[in-house]
Scaffold this motif. Sequence first.
Motif, PDB file in Angstrom:
ATOM      1  N   GLU A   1       0.845  -1.193   0.000  1.00 16.73           N
ATOM      2  CA  GLU A   1       0.000   0.000   0.000  1.00 16.73           C
ATOM      3  C   GLU A   1       0.874   1.234   0.000  1.00 16.73           C
ATOM      4  O   GLU A   1       2.076   1.121   0.250  1.00 16.73           O
ATOM      5  CB  GLU A   1      -0.924  -0.003   1.223  1.00 16.73           C
ATOM      6  N   PRO A   2       0.325   2.388  -0.277  1.00 12.19           N
ATOM      7  CA  PRO A   2      -1.039   2.655  -0.720  1.00 12.19           C
ATOM      8  C   PRO A   2      -1.202   2.300  -2.195  1.00 12.19           C
ATOM      9  O   PRO A   2      -0.244   2.371  -2.965  1.00 12.19           O
ATOM     10  CB  PRO A   2      -1.189   4.157  -0.503  1.00 12.19           C
ATOM     11  N   ARG A   3      -2.407   1.908  -2.553  1.00 10.49           N
ATOM     12  CA  ARG A   3      -2.701   1.536  -3.932  1.00 10.49           C
ATOM     13  C   ARG A   3      -3.766   2.459  -4.496  1.00 10.49           C
ATOM     14  O   ARG A   3      -4.424   3.192  -3.778  1.00 10.49           O
ATOM     15  CB  ARG A   3      -3.161   0.080  -3.991  1.00 10.49           C
TER      16      ARG A   3
ATOM     17  N   ASP B   1       1.533  -0.432  -6.174  1.00 11.68           N
ATOM     18  CA  ASP B   1       1.391   0.581  -5.137  1.00 11.68           C
ATOM     19  C   ASP B   1       1.847   1.933  -5.693  1.00 11.68           C
ATOM     20  O   ASP B   1       2.606   1.999  -6.660  1.00 11.68           O
ATOM     21  CB  ASP B   1       2.168   0.197  -3.873  1.00 11.68           C
TER      22      ASP B   1
END
Length: 183
Positions: A83-85, A105
């Motif tokens: 993450e973040p995606r 990501d």
Amino acid sequence: MKLAVWRESGPVPRDRARDLFLDGPPEPDEDFAEAFAELFPGVRIDDIVPERIDEISNAVFRLAREHGLVCYDPQRDLVHNLEPRGVHPQLEMHTGDGMIVTDPDLRLIADVLGTLSSENPFVALVCFGQHFIQVSPGYELEFKEGGKIRGTVTTDLAEVRRAFLEYATGDRAFLQRHEWKPV
């Protein structure tokens, strides 16, 4: 060629992943190792032959994500975090040097854009059958949606990163900041 895969509690910056790798790559967990061995009998993650690096590394990126693991690619000096995606789980990132990552990501997207060169002549984010954004060295951007391809040029890598991250997160502000022409 080698890849390193391990469990982390959050995103890992490239410099930390590089240091971990140089100090002796962390060992992947047993479940990952078993799944990798099933996919690639007789192949070791720490000794991949150059002819198979793209095929195997792309599978490793997917497998690491499935197992909740971070993956470091020392050849490209890139980290695949969990993450973040972005907002499109079906989003694929393709590079001119053969890397394919499903649901990359956001940090990886930004880092990959810094690798544009004659050895990596494009980076594209693609939602197949819907839309894409791509860039080549010289920062020629192309965006396709609804069967129409539009292009623009910028001289700023930071702007390219901003446009790609906006695209990945569903923000369309990049379309208003540039003058797009039919390609």
